[in-house]
Design a protein around this motif. Structure first.
Motif, PDB file in Angstrom:
ATOM      1  N   UNK A   4       0.864  -1.195  -0.064  1.00 15.23           N
ATOM      2  CA  UNK A   4      -0.090   0.122   0.007  1.00 15.23           C
ATOM      3  C   UNK A   4       0.959   1.224  -0.100  1.00 15.23           C
ATOM      4  N   UNK A   5       0.734   2.132  -1.045  1.00 20.96           N
ATOM      5  CA  UNK A   5       1.599   3.461  -1.081  1.00 20.96           C
ATOM      6  C   UNK A   5       0.660   4.372  -0.487  1.00 20.96           C
ATOM      7  N   UNK A   6       1.065   5.192   0.245  1.00 22.90           N
ATOM      8  CA  UNK A   6       0.394   6.500   0.839  1.00 22.90           C
ATOM      9  C   UNK A   6       1.228   7.725   0.530  1.00 22.90           C
ATOM     10  N   UNK A   7       0.772   8.556  -0.041  1.00 28.07           N
ATOM     11  CA  UNK A   7       1.283   9.830  -0.633  1.00 28.07           C
ATOM     12  C   UNK A   7       0.527  11.159   0.121  1.00 28.07           C
ATOM     13  N   UNK A   8       1.437  12.198   0.154  1.00 23.70           N
ATOM     14  CA  UNK A   8       0.636  13.256   0.431  1.00 23.70           C
ATOM     15  C   UNK A   8       1.171  14.553  -0.234  1.00 23.70           C
ATOM     16  N   UNK A   9       0.339  15.621  -0.446  1.00 23.13           N
ATOM     17  CA  UNK A   9       0.814  16.760  -1.073  1.00 23.13           C
ATOM     18  C   UNK A   9       0.733  17.966  -0.171  1.00 23.13           C
ATOM     19  N   UNK A  10       1.868  18.813  -0.013  1.00 18.15           N
ATOM     20  CA  UNK A  10       2.133  19.824   0.777  1.00 18.15           C
ATOM     21  C   UNK A  10       2.446  21.225  -0.276  1.00 18.15           C
ATOM     22  N   UNK A  11       1.939  22.300   0.084  1.00 24.65           N
ATOM     23  CA  UNK A  11       2.324  23.376  -0.591  1.00 24.65           C
ATOM     24  C   UNK A  11       3.565  24.117   0.065  1.00 24.65           C
ATOM     25  N   UNK A  12       4.434  24.656  -0.685  1.00 23.52           N
ATOM     26  CA  UNK A  12       5.678  25.258  -0.139  1.00 23.52           C
ATOM     27  C   UNK A  12       5.573  26.650  -0.501  1.00 23.52           C
ATOM     28  N   UNK A  13       5.659  27.793   0.291  1.00 27.17           N
ATOM     29  CA  UNK A  13       5.810  29.260  -0.154  1.00 27.17           C
ATOM     30  C   UNK A  13       7.100  29.361   0.380  1.00 27.17           C
ATOM     31  N   UNK A  14       7.731  30.480  -0.490  1.00 25.37           N
ATOM     32  CA  UNK A  14       9.215  30.759  -0.322  1.00 25.37           C
ATOM     33  C   UNK A  14       9.193  31.622   1.104  1.00 25.37           C
ATOM     34  N   UNK A  15       8.265  32.543   1.296  1.00 22.94           N
ATOM     35  CA  UNK A  15       8.425  33.442   2.420  1.00 22.94           C
ATOM     36  C   UNK A  15       6.822  33.889   3.008  1.00 22.94           C
ATOM     37  N   UNK A  16       6.833  34.612   3.762  1.00 21.43           N
ATOM     38  CA  UNK A  16       5.480  34.939   4.307  1.00 21.43           C
ATOM     39  C   UNK A  16       4.892  36.066   3.430  1.00 21.43           C
ATOM     40  N   UNK A  17       5.381  36.542   2.672  1.00 18.30           N
ATOM     41  CA  UNK A  17       5.017  37.571   1.747  1.00 18.30           C
ATOM     42  C   UNK A  17       3.938  36.840   0.749  1.00 18.30           C
ATOM     43  N   UNK A  18       4.319  35.790   0.517  1.00 20.37           N
ATOM     44  CA  UNK A  18       3.653  34.849  -0.606  1.00 20.37           C
ATOM     45  C   UNK A  18       2.258  34.257  -0.126  1.00 20.37           C
ATOM     46  N   UNK A  19       2.282  34.205   1.169  1.00 18.33           N
ATOM     47  CA  UNK A  19       0.895  33.563   1.747  1.00 18.33           C
ATOM     48  C   UNK A  19      -0.172  34.523   1.555  1.00 18.33           C
ATOM     49  N   UNK A  20      -1.482  34.203   1.373  1.00 16.84           N
ATOM     50  CA  UNK A  20      -2.600  34.927   1.621  1.00 16.84           C
ATOM     51  C   UNK A  20      -2.561  35.957   2.602  1.00 16.84           C
ATOM     52  N   UNK A  21      -3.138  37.111   2.516  1.00 18.14           N
ATOM     53  CA  UNK A  21      -3.046  38.227   3.602  1.00 18.14           C
ATOM     54  C   UNK A  21      -3.487  37.839   4.811  1.00 18.14           C
ATOM     55  N   UNK A  22      -4.597  36.939   4.840  1.00 23.27           N
ATOM     56  CA  UNK A  22      -5.424  36.299   6.081  1.00 23.27           C
ATOM     57  C   UNK A  22      -4.111  35.352   6.851  1.00 23.27           C
ATOM     58  N   UNK A  23      -3.301  34.724   6.304  1.00 22.29           N
ATOM     59  CA  UNK A  23      -2.701  33.720   6.696  1.00 22.29           C
ATOM     60  C   UNK A  23      -1.252  34.454   6.992  1.00 22.29           C
ATOM     61  N   UNK A  24      -0.836  35.536   6.320  1.00 22.91           N
ATOM     62  CA  UNK A  24       0.227  36.301   6.840  1.00 22.91           C
ATOM     63  C   UNK A  24       0.117  36.765   8.253  1.00 22.91           C
TER      64      UNK A  24
END
Length: 160
Positions: A4-24
């Motif tokens: 059984x293979x388990x995979x996952x996907x994460x998103x990587x942002x280079x810095x805080x400024x790339x995040x959506x405003x509410x997440x910043x």
């Protein structure tokens, strides 16, 4: 035998400024919480901030103790506070930042195993995912859409 293979996907942002405003803004709450961590033994400070569905932000930071197992991680401080003060209000997002007093961690630092289990309990309890953003002291930020991405084989009440 079956593999059984388990995979996952994460998103990587280079810095805080790339995040959506509410997440910043949420991450900034986590950074502020990190500054108030009580970490005289490890010199490793962690801050967390939860966004609740009602708009309230709940901060948390690690609280160490000379009897090491008696301390508590930032994520659980925030989650348990939210559960105690805002029962029934869903957690929609979590921001986590961690770094050492001795050097700045630039690698995203995910929640520990105990915190993952606690976050999993709240996702199951509220029957909805919690977006988790985590970083070191600066640099890249990782995003998980759910705790299930970080802990795919969750131990839950269905086993009891």
């Amino acid at each position: 035998m079956q593999e059984i293979k388990i995979t996952t996907t994460l998103t990587c942002y280079d810095n805080i400024e790339e995040l959506p405003q509410d997440v910043q803004e949420l991450m900034q709450h986590a950074v502020e919480a990190r500054k108030n961590a009580y970490a005289p033994y490890s010199n490793f400070r962690v801050g967390a901030a939860l966004q609740l569905e009602n708009g309230i932000v709940v901060p948390g930071n690690n609280q160490e103790n000379a009897a090491y197992p008696s301390g508590l991680c930032a994520e659980r401080v925030a989650i348990f506070h939210a559960g105690a003060q805002y029962p029934g209000v869903k957690i929609t997002q979590m921001a986590i930042t961690a770094t050492s007093d001795n050097h700045i961690n630039k690698t995203p630092i995910p929640p520990c195993g105990s915190c993952r289990q606690s976050i999993a309990e709240y996702e199951m309890r509220q029957d909805s995912d919690i977006e988790i953003y985590f970083m070191g002291g600066e640099g890249k930020i990782m995003k998980s859409n759910s705790l299930k991405d970080l802990l795919p084989l969750i131990f839950d009440k269905s086993y009891l």
